[in-house]
Write an enzyme that holds these catalytic residues in place. Sequence first.
Site, mmCIF file in Angstrom:
data_model
loop_
_atom_site.group_PDB
_atom_site.id
_atom_site.type_symbol
_atom_site.label_atom_id
_atom_site.label_comp_id
_atom_site.label_asym_id
_atom_site.label_seq_id
_atom_site.Cartn_x
_atom_site.Cartn_y
_atom_site.Cartn_z
ATOM 1 N N LYS A 183 0.728 -1.052 -0.019
ATOM 2 C CA LYS A 183 -0.132 -0.209 -0.287
ATOM 3 C C LYS A 183 1.175 1.317 -0.463
ATOM 4 C CE LYS A 183 -4.155 -2.276 2.088
ATOM 5 N NZ LYS A 183 -5.303 -2.188 2.788
ATOM 6 N N ASP A 215 -9.472 2.946 1.838
ATOM 7 C CA ASP A 215 -10.002 2.310 2.921
ATOM 8 C C ASP A 215 -10.608 3.108 4.187
ATOM 9 O OD1 ASP A 215 -8.875 -0.387 2.350
ATOM 10 O OD2 ASP A 215 -6.299 0.519 2.821
#
Length: 270
Positions: free
Chosen positions: A68, A105
């Site tokens: 990420k 997210d």
Amino acid sequence: MARPYAEVIGDPIAHSKSPKIHGFWLEALGIEADYRATHVAPHALPAYFAARKADPDWRGCNITVPHKIAALEHVEDREDMRSAIGAINTAFRDADGALVSTNTDAAGFAAPLKACDLAGKSVTVIGAGGAGRAVLYALAGIGVGPVTLFNRNVDKGAALLSSFGMKGQALPIGEAVPPGALVVNATSLGMTGQPPLHLDLSALPDDAVVYDIVYAPLETGLLAAARARGLATIDGLDMLIGQAAVAFERFFGAAPPRERDAELRKILLG
């Protein structure tokens, strides 16, 4: 004839439920496209993005651990996720053909907390990686009170709190959880194949909420311990489906049928 496709990348990746989620939505909407899970080791990340950039059928990818943060080096950051969160979880091909990124997210994490009154209240977060950054970004937007951040590297945790302008403290994982309204596990601890996460929840008030973003297994040791105490819990499927919905629209240009979430959840649990 080749079909458009998107995928989820990570290391490991076999546990991912993203193919079931996106596959369900593609079938429900009658979209002729595929979604797959692709194992990408850290050393292979540059070659992966180079190959996908040259593939006209590729629509994008969801990005999970441990990529990420590293993936930021291989895609355009037009939304300035590097400054806002410090990590991305989605890459996709823009209308001009460029590979661009975003982070879904934070929105996926925050959605199940809309019914909770967390403004000004103490919370505890475990983890200062990519997911932890998204969680803190969302909590900062909610306006929570002091944050206790557990992380293996305490200095990194303290620096992350400072970067979000959040008051609180950084402690090593293993310390007792202080009283507060919310506890969030934003690490892979407790995930299938990973070490368990052992936390002392005894100081939490009876109305505290325990939120574990891990979804494989869905019933983690942390959630089991919270339920044994009678605490409210939120599992990782809520965040997973929420963040996937935003990515799906970027990949395939259509909003997923969220009115069928209950049906999708049964499939994922099956």
